[in-house]
Design a protein around this motif. Structure first.
Motif: not given
Length: 959
Positions: A930-959
Motif C-alpha cells: 500500500y505504501g509503495e502504491a502511494q509513493r507511485r501515485l505521488a510520483e505519477a501526480i507530480e509527472r502529470a502536473t509537470a507535463a500539464q505545465q510543460g516543465s520538468q517535474p520534481s523527482p519523486a522519492p525512492t523507497p
C-alpha cells in the motif's frame, strides 16, 4: 358467651403493625449499616492509598482541618439555636390565649418532647452548617498559612494576600454569622408562636419578652450588615460591575461614589443596630422602625440611585478620560497576574518578496520544521505499532525532544497503553480484566522533521521488545491514562507468572507473562483488606478469588492526573500529561498551576474557555473546567512513574506566594527545584494551558496605553483552525516546534501561536515562548506586524492553498478512488525576513483499516505557493529554485534515476494504476505494498502536473 367469628383473627392480626414497624426499623438499620460500611471502606482505602504514595501528611492535614472546622462551626451553631429555643420557651406568657386546634396540638407535642425537639433541631442544623464549613478547608488553610505577595493594591494599599487569602475567609465567617442569626430568628419566632408569645390576630403581636428577644437578634443581624457594608469596600477591588466584562477592581464610579456610600451605609447600619439593642429595654417598635426605614431609604437612594446618576451623567459622557487611571491599573495588574509583563514585543516588517538563498540564515530552523502532526498520526502509530488489539495509543500524541545521534530533535511520542475494550467478548472475564491484562508495554517515538519514502514516520524507538536509540528502560505501563480502574498484581517467589506481558512468537504460548515486582499499589493479601476493597469496588471476587495471594497488591487511582490531583488538591493541573523516558523509567510529566481569583484589578478568565481549541476534548480539559481565575503561575512540575506510580512534586516557581502558602500548609510534600534530576529537566517544557491563557490575555493586553485600550482598535484574536485534520472547528492550537526568533542566537524548542486583528483575517502578530529549560525559559516574544501591511493570516493562507489550481488538481487526484486527503497542522515560522507557512498533507484510505501517510508538503511565503513531495523541494520551489537551506531530507529521484516522463496521458494512466494497486493492497492488508502504491501515485501526480505545465517535474522519492 360466644365471640364473633372475626374476633380471633383480629387478635391474631394485632401484632401485624408492630411487626411491620420492626421490619422497617431493621430495614433502615441495614441501609444505614451499608452506608456507614461504604464510607468506612472508602475512608480506609483512601488512607492506605496515601500511605502507599508517601503523602499521608496530606490525608491527615485535610482530615484534621475538616474535622476542626466541622466542630468549630457545628457546636456553636447548635448551642446558639438551642439557647434561643430555650429562651423563647422560658419567657412564654403564663396564660396562653385560645388558638386553633393545629397550633395547640403542635404545642402539646413540643412541650411533651421539648428537650428532644430542641436537641434534634439544634443538632441537625449544626451538623449541616458544620458539613458546609468543612468544605471550606482550602479557604481556611490559605488564610491560616497565607504569605505576603509583596504587591499592594493602589486603592487601599493592602497586600494582595489580603484579597487572595484573607478576604474569602472573612466573607465566609460573615456568611456563617448571618446564617446563624437568621436561623436563630426563625427558631425563636417558631417557639414564641407555639408558646403564645407571638400571635396573629389581625396583625402580628409580640409579648414584651418576645419583643426584647427578637430585638436583640434583629440588632445582631443589622450589626452584621454594617460589617458587610464595610467589608464590601475592600471587595470592590476584586469585584466586577459589568461595565467592562471580566474586569475586576474599582472604576471611577466605584471609587468616587460607591466607596463612600458603603462607608455611609455601614454607619447608618450601626445606628440602626443600636436602636434595636435599646429596644431590648425600651420595648417599642417606633425607633427601630425609623432606623430600618432610614436604612432602606438610604440603600435605595444613596446606594442605588446615586452611583447610577454619577455613571450616567458624569462618567459616560467622557468615559475614556474618567476611566483612564483605572484602565491603567487594570492593564498593569492583569499583565503582572498572568506573568506577561515582561513579554518582548517588537515590530516585525515582514517581507513578502522572495529571492534565491533567502533562507540561508535560517538553515537550522528550516531543518527542524516538524512535519509530523501529533493530532493526525495517532492512527498511524496504532496500525504500525499497536501489535495487539488490547494495546492503544492516545488520540492526540505529544511532542518532546531527545538527543538522537548527537543532536536534539523534536519527536512525536506516545506510550503503548493497555486497552481492555480491545479484548474479545469471550475474553472480558473478571480474571482477564483485573488479574491478567494489567499493563501496557513500551514507548514509541518518531522524528518530527522526517518521514520514510512511503510516508510512514521515521521511528527512533518502537516495537516490542523496545528497539531504538533511547537506551534501556522499564517498558511496562502500570499507571497510565487508559489503565483499568484497578488491577491485582504480584505473586509469591517461584510462582508461575500470570500477567500477560507482551506477545512473543518465540514462546510456545505466543506470549510472555510477567509478575509485578514493583512497590506501587497497596498490599491486599489479608482477609480484612480484601473485604475493604470488595466494598470499595463493589466486587465480591476480590474477597473470594483464590488467585489473590499474600504477595498481591492492588493498583487503583491510576490516571497520572488523578494521582497528582489527589496528593496535591490545591493544584490546578494542565490538561495534558505527557510521557518521557527518564533515568531508565517511563514517567508522566504534569504541569501544576497555582491560581487565585482574588488579584485586585486583574481581569478574570474562565479556564475551559481560555484553553479550548480545535483539539480540545473532555479528557484533556482541566480538572475544574469552569474555574474562574485572575492569577496563574506554573509553580509545580509533577511526575508519575508509569511502573510503580510514584508521585513526585517539584517546586518550579518557588517565588510564587500561593505555592509558598500551600507548602506551609503541607510541609515536606513539594521538593525544591534543585532536586530535579538533569535527565528530567531535559524533558520539561513550557505548559500548553498556561500559554493558551497568556495568549488570550496578550490578545488585548499588548496594548498598554489606556486611551488606546479603551478604543480597542488594536485588539487581536486567536484565528480559527483552518485545517481539516482536527475533524471539527475551533481556535487554532498552539504548536511545539523548534524555531529561531529574530533576536535569538540559535533555534530553540518553543511553543508558538498566531494572532489576527479582531475584525480582519490577515496576520497581526506571531508569538512564541522559549519552552526549553534554560536561561531564557518562559521568555515571551511577540512579533507585531505593520498595521498597514496585509500579511496573509492562517485562514487566508489555507484559502490560497485550496484555491491554487495546481494544488487543487493534485488534491483531486489524491482523492480519487478510495483515498482521502488529511490536512496536517498549519505551522508558521519567522524566517527569511518574513513568515513561512508549512502544512503537511496526508493520504489515507476512506474505508476499512486505514491510517494517514505523509505524502506531500504545502509551503507558502507571501503570495508564492509550492506543493511538492518533500519540504526541501517545496522550499526550493518557493524561493526560485534554491532556498539556501537544507532540511535534511534525502534527495528525491524517480525509479531508475531517469527523468520522469512528461507525457500527460501516461502519467494519468500510471496514477490510476497506482490507485487500483493501493486499494487491492489495502483490502489484502499488505501495508508495505500500500505504501509503495502511494509513493507511485505521488510520483505519477507530480509527472502529470509537470507535463500539464510543460516543465520538468520534481523527482519523486525512492523507497
Amino acid at each position: 358467651m360466644f365471640e364473633p367469628e372475626d374476633a380471633e383473627p383480629r387478635a391474631a392480626d394485632a401484632p401485624g403493625p408492630r411487626r411491620g414497624r420492626r421490619l422497617l426499623v431493621l430495614l433502615a438499620a441495614a441501609v444505614a449499616l451499608l452506608i456507614v460500611t461504604g464510607i468506612v471502606a472508602d475512608f480506609w482505602t483512601d488512607l492506605l492509598w496515601f500511605r502507599s504514595v508517601g503523602f499521608t501528611r496530606v490525608f491527615r492535614t485535610q482530615l484534621l482541618t475538616k474535622a476542626g472546622l466541622f466542630v468549630a462551626f457545628a457546636l456553636p451553631v447548635a448551642a446558639i439555636l438551642a439557647a434561643n429555643i430555650t429562651i423563647a420557651y422560658r419567657v412564654r406568657p403564663p396564660f396562653r390565649p385560645r388558638r386553633d386546634t393545629t397550633t395547640e396540638e403542635l404545642w402539646r407535642m413540643f412541650e411533651a418532647r421539648r428537650r428532644l425537639v430542641t436537641t434534634g433541631v439544634a443538632a441537625g442544623v449544626g451538623l449541616l452548617v458544620g458539613w458546609v464549613a468543612a468544605g471550606e478547608w482550602r479557604v481556611f488553610l490559605q488564610w491560616h498559612h497565607g504569605v505576603r505577595f509583596g504587591v499592594t493594591d493602589p486603592q487601599f494599599g493592602l497586600d494582595v494576600a489580603f484579597y487572595a487569602f484573607g478576604y474569602p475567609w472573612w466573607r465566609f465567617l460573615l456568611g456563617a454569622a448571618f446564617t446563624t442569626v437568621l436561623l436563630a430568628m426563625l427558631v425563636a419566632l417558631a417557639t414564641h408562636h407555639l408558646a403564645g408569645g407571638l400571635r396573629f390576630e389581625g396583625r402580628p403581636r409580640l409579648t414584651s419578652a418576645a419583643q426584647a428577644h427578637m430585638s436583640l437578634l434583629i440588632g445582631l443581624f443589622v450589626l452584621l450588615k454594617a460589617v458587610a457594608y464595610w467589608l464590601d469596600r475592600y471587595g470592590l477591588a476584586i469585584s466586577s460591575d459589568g461595565v467592562f466584562p471580566g474586569w475586576t477592581g474599582l472604576k471611577y464610579t466605584q471609587a468616587n461614589a460607591v466607596l463612600p456610600v458603603k462607608a455611609i451605609m455601614a454607619s447608618i447600619a450601626v445606628i440602626c443596630a443600636g436602636l434595636f439593642f435599646v429596644n431590648v429595654v425600651r420595648r417599642s417598635w417606633l425607633l427601630p422602625g425609623i432606623g430600618i426605614g432610614l436604612l432602606l431609604f438610604s440603600a435605595v437612594l444613596i446606594g442605588g440611585i446615586y452611583p447610577v446618576l454619577v455613571q450616567q451623567f458624569y462618567v459616560r459622557p467622557a468615559e475614556a478620560d474618567r476611566e483612564a487611571q483605572f484602565i491603567a491599573r487594570n492593564i498593569a495588574a492583569t499583565r503582572q497576574a498572568y506573568g506577561v509583563q515582561d513579554a518582548r514585543i517588537q515590530n516585525y516588517d515582514a517581507v513578502t518578496d522572495v529571492e534565491p538563498g533567502q533562507l540561508r540564515a535560517d538553515a537550522d530552523t528550516t531543518a527542524s520544521v516538524r512535519l509530523l502532526d501529533p493530532s493526525v498520526v495517532s492512527s498511524t502509530y496504532q496500525q504500525l505499532q499497536q501489535v495487539r488489539g488490547f494495546y492503544a495509543f492516545a488520540d492526540l500524541l505529544d511532542v518532546d525532544r531527545y538527543l538522537i545521534d548527537g543532536r536534539h530533535q523534536d519527536t512525536v511520542v506516545a506510550v503503548r497503553e493497555l486497552n481492555l475494550s480491545g479484548l474479545g467478548q469471550g475474553q472480558r472475564t473478571w480474571v482477564n480484566q483485573h488479574l491478567r491484562y494489567t499493563h501496557g508495554f513500551g514507548f514509541v517515538a518518531a522524528r518530527g522533521n522526517t518521514r520514510n519514502p512511503d510516508g510512514k514516520p521515521t521511528f527512533v524507538e518502537s516495537d516490542i521488545p523496545p528497539q531504538g536509540k533511547l537506551g534501556k528502560y522499564e517498558p511496562r505501563i502500570y499507571f497510565g491514562e487508559q489503565s483499568p480502574e484497578y488491577s491485582v498484581v504480584g505473586a509469591p517467589p517461584g510462582a508461575a507468572p500470570q500477567e500477560i506481558d507482551y506477545p512473543d512468537d518465540t514462546s510456545p504460548t505466543g506470549q510472555r507473562n510477567n509478575t509485578y515486582r514493583g512497590t506501587g499499589g497497596v498490599p491486599v493479601g489479608s482477609l480484612g483488606r480484601r473485604l475493604l476493597f470488595s466494598l470499595r469496588f463493589g466486587e465480591e471476587k476480590i474477597l473470594l478469588s483464590s488467585a489473590i495471594n499474600a504477595e498481591s497488591r492492588i493498583l487503583y487511582i491510576r490516571h497520572p492526573r488523578e494521582r497528582v490531583a489527589k496528593v496535591a488538591p490545591w493544584l490546578t493541573l494542565d490538561s495534558n500529561a505527557y510521557p518521557a523516558v527518564v533515568g531508565g523509567r517511563i514517567v508522566w510529566i504534569i504541569d501544576g498551576y497555582t491560581t487565585t481569583n482574588g488579584f485586585p484589578y486583574s481581569t478574570r478568565v474562565t479556564l475551559d474557555e481560555a484553553t479550548a481549541d480545535s483539539l480540545t476534548s473532555p479528557e484533556r480539559q482541566v480538572i475544574t473546567p469552569r474555574e474562574e481565575i485572575n492569577y496563574i503561575r506554573n509553580s509545580v512540575k509533577a511526575t508519575v512513574d508509569a511502573y510503580d506510580g510514584t508521585v513526585t512534586l517539584y517546586a518550579w516557581d518557588d517565588t510564587d506566594p500561593v505555592l509558598r502558602t500551600w507548602t506551609r500548609a503541607f510541609p515536606g510534600t513539594v521538593k525544591p527545584r534543585s532536586a530535579i534530576p538533569p535527565e528530567l529537566l531535559a524533558h520539561l517544557r513550557y505548559p500548553e494551558d498556561l500559554f493558551k491563557v497568556q495568549r488570550e490575555i496578550l490578545a488585548r493586553y499588548h496594548v498598554t496605553d489606556p486611551q488606546a485600550f479603551y478604543g480597542g482598535q488594536d485588539f487581536w484574536r486567536i484565528p480559527d483552525d483552518p485545517t481539516e485534520g482536527s475533524g471539527h472547528r475551533g481556535r487554532q492550537p498552539a504548536f511545539y516546534l523548534t524555531l529561531r526568533m529574530p533576536d535569538q542566537p540559535r533555534p530553540t524548542f518553543s511553543l508558538s501561536t498566531t494572532f489576527v486583528p479582531a475584525n480582519r483575517p490577515n496576520l497581526a502578530a506571531f508569538m512564541a515562548v522559549d519552552a526549553e529549560p534554560g536561561e531564557d525559559y518562559g521568555t515571551i516574544r511577540v512579533l507585531q506586524l505593520p498595521r498597514t501591511t496585509a500579511i496573509p493570516g492562517p485562514g487566508q493562507v489555507q484559502n490560497n492553498f485550496n484555491s491554487d489550481s495546481r494544488v487543487a488538481q493534485i488534491i483531486n487526484l489524491l482523492r480519487r478512488g478510495e483515498s482521502d486527503v488529511v490536512y496536517g497542522n498549519l505551522l508558521t515560522l519567522p524566517v527569511g525576513g518574513g513568515l513561512l507557512y508549512v502544512e503537511p498533507i496526508y493520504v489515507k484510505a476512506r474505508s476499512g483499516t486505514s491510517y494517514p501517510l505523509l505524502q506531500k508538503v504545502l509551503v507558502g511565503f507571501g503570495d508564492r505557493i509550492a506543493f511538492e513531495n518533500t519540504l526541501q523541494e517545496a522550499l526550493d520551489a518557493v524561493f526560485q529554485g534554491r532556498a539556501g537551506t537544507t532540511t535534511g531530507e534525502a534527495p528525491a529521484t524517480p525509479p531508475g534515476g531517469q527523468p520522469a516522463s512528461g507525457d500527460l496521458n501516461q502519467a494519468l494512466a500510471d496514477a490510476r494504476k497506482a490507485l487500483a494497486d493501493a486499494e487491492r493492497a489495502r483490502v489484502a492488508g499488505d501495508w508495505a505494498a500500500y505504501g509503495e502504491a502511494q509513493r507511485r501515485l505521488a510520483e505519477a501526480i507530480e509527472r502529470a502536473t509537470a507535463a500539464q505545465q510543460g516543465s520538468q517535474p520534481s523527482p519523486a522519492p525512492t523507497p
